[in-house]
Design a protein around this motif. Structure first.
Motif, PDB file in Angstrom:
ATOM      1  N   UNK A  16       0.641  -1.300   0.067  1.00  0.00           N
ATOM      2  CA  UNK A  16       0.093   0.052   0.387  1.00  0.00           C
ATOM      3  C   UNK A  16       0.307   0.944  -0.115  1.00  0.00           C
ATOM      4  N   UNK A  17       1.834   1.405   1.040  1.00  0.00           N
ATOM      5  CA  UNK A  17       2.726   2.203   0.936  1.00  0.00           C
ATOM      6  C   UNK A  17       3.099   2.598   0.125  1.00  0.00           C
ATOM      7  N   UNK A  18       3.920   1.742  -0.966  1.00  0.00           N
ATOM      8  CA  UNK A  18       4.969   1.832  -2.115  1.00  0.00           C
ATOM      9  C   UNK A  18       3.739   1.914  -3.268  1.00  0.00           C
TER      10      UNK A  18
ATOM     11  N   UNK B 175      -6.667  -3.226  -6.241  1.00  0.00           N
ATOM     12  CA  UNK B 175      -7.986  -4.040  -6.602  1.00  0.00           C
ATOM     13  C   UNK B 175      -8.433  -3.563  -5.325  1.00  0.00           C
ATOM     14  N   UNK B 176      -9.018  -2.917  -4.092  1.00  0.00           N
ATOM     15  CA  UNK B 176      -9.421  -3.154  -2.860  1.00  0.00           C
ATOM     16  C   UNK B 176     -10.973  -2.051  -2.681  1.00  0.00           C
ATOM     17  N   UNK B 177     -12.131  -3.171  -3.287  1.00  0.00           N
ATOM     18  CA  UNK B 177     -12.983  -2.372  -2.572  1.00  0.00           C
ATOM     19  C   UNK B 177     -13.274  -2.181  -1.684  1.00  0.00           C
ATOM     20  N   UNK B 178     -13.494  -0.486  -1.952  1.00  0.00           N
ATOM     21  CA  UNK B 178     -13.901   0.350  -0.437  1.00  0.00           C
ATOM     22  C   UNK B 178     -14.969   1.280  -0.842  1.00  0.00           C
ATOM     23  N   UNK B 179     -15.693   1.837  -0.040  1.00  0.00           N
ATOM     24  CA  UNK B 179     -16.874   3.206  -0.612  1.00  0.00           C
ATOM     25  C   UNK B 179     -16.082   4.397   0.217  1.00  0.00           C
ATOM     26  N   UNK B 180     -16.375   5.430  -1.618  1.00  0.00           N
ATOM     27  CA  UNK B 180     -15.648   6.866  -1.152  1.00  0.00           C
ATOM     28  C   UNK B 180     -16.232   7.258   0.709  1.00  0.00           C
TER      29      UNK B 180
ATOM     30  N   UNK C 134      -6.574   6.373  -5.577  1.00  0.00           N
ATOM     31  CA  UNK C 134      -6.133   5.891  -6.811  1.00  0.00           C
ATOM     32  C   UNK C 134      -5.525   4.293  -5.689  1.00  0.00           C
ATOM     33  N   UNK C 135      -4.479   4.666  -5.027  1.00  0.00           N
ATOM     34  CA  UNK C 135      -4.210   3.956  -3.935  1.00  0.00           C
ATOM     35  C   UNK C 135      -4.510   2.441  -4.106  1.00  0.00           C
TER      36      UNK C 135
END
Length: 228
Positions: free
Chosen positions: A43-45, A81-86, A75-76
């Motif tokens: 994630x950090x990279x 490809x991690x689904x997450x709500x706004x 964008x990260x």
């Protein structure tokens, strides 16, 4: 004969305050706390270059602060490809901003060089960061007391490399630009911005990137002793 330097202006993030190290620790805290199941190192990279891209856009007023804080996380997560709500992204962004100033690693030599410079010069900060966050970083890392003035983009109304932020900082410091110097990590914002305003500048080139011959640069903060 060169003018005698009386006032030294520093950038904060990536120059004195180790942003990347502290940012990674903040994300480790936030993502673990809220059980976001991603590889934190990965994630950090991904986040580091994305954040840089968004800051470049923010610096030239192509995006807002809100777009910066949302877009760099969105964008990260998309790259992973991690689904997450706004709504969750905005929440995590606020959490990150909350935790970020709580980690306060400084670059090697920061305290030593400030101790060396403080008796000789008036020291100041010019940062594109946000007022509350930058104030907390300075306070929590115990370096705020070294600086006579703190100029941020919110108080100045513009961001580096806009010459008006340097004018604002010089005026606030009651300094003269011919007797002042700027030190920062970004060639465009800190060095070229200062030079275009008529302020001398030194690049903090911690990562040993290739630098144009006409740019004064150092790889370690203690190397400032060669110039000051």
């Amino acid at each position: 004969m060169e003018a005698k330097i009386s006032d030294v202006f520093f950038d904060l993030d990536h120059t004195l305050w180790d942003f990347e190290k502290n940012s990674a620790l903040a994300f480790q805290t936030v993502l673990t706390k809220h059980k976001i199941e991603v590889d934190i190192d990965l994630f950090v990279s991904h986040y580091v270059p994305i954040n840089l891209k968004y800051w470049e856009l923010y610096r030239v007023d192509k995006i807002t602060q809100t777009q910066l804080r949302y877009g760099r996380l969105k964008d990260t997560f998309d790259l992973l490809s991690y689904e997450i709500e706004d709504e969750k992204i905005f929440f995590l962004s606020d959490e990150y901003i909350h935790y970020l100033p709580q980690f306060n690693h400084l670059f090697e030599g920061t305290i030593e060089i400030l101790e060396y410079l403080k008796p000789k010069y008036n020291l100041h900060i010019i940062t594109n960061g946000f007022h509350e966050i930058q104030s907390n970083k300075l306070k929590n890392s115990n370096i705020g007391g070294y600086f006579q003035t703190i100029t941020n983009s919110e108080s100045a109304g513009v961001k580096k490399p806009n010459p008006r932020i340097f004018e604002y900082a010089i005026t606030s410091a009651k300094a003269k630009k011919e007797n002042s110097i700027m030190i920062g990590d970004c060639i465009e914002a800190d060095v070229k911005g200062a030079l275009n305003f008529g302020l001398d500048a030194i690049l903090f080139n911690e990562c040993n990137a290739e630098v144009p011959e006409n740019i004064k640069h150092i790889n370690n903060l203690l190397a400032l002793k060669k110039y000051l």
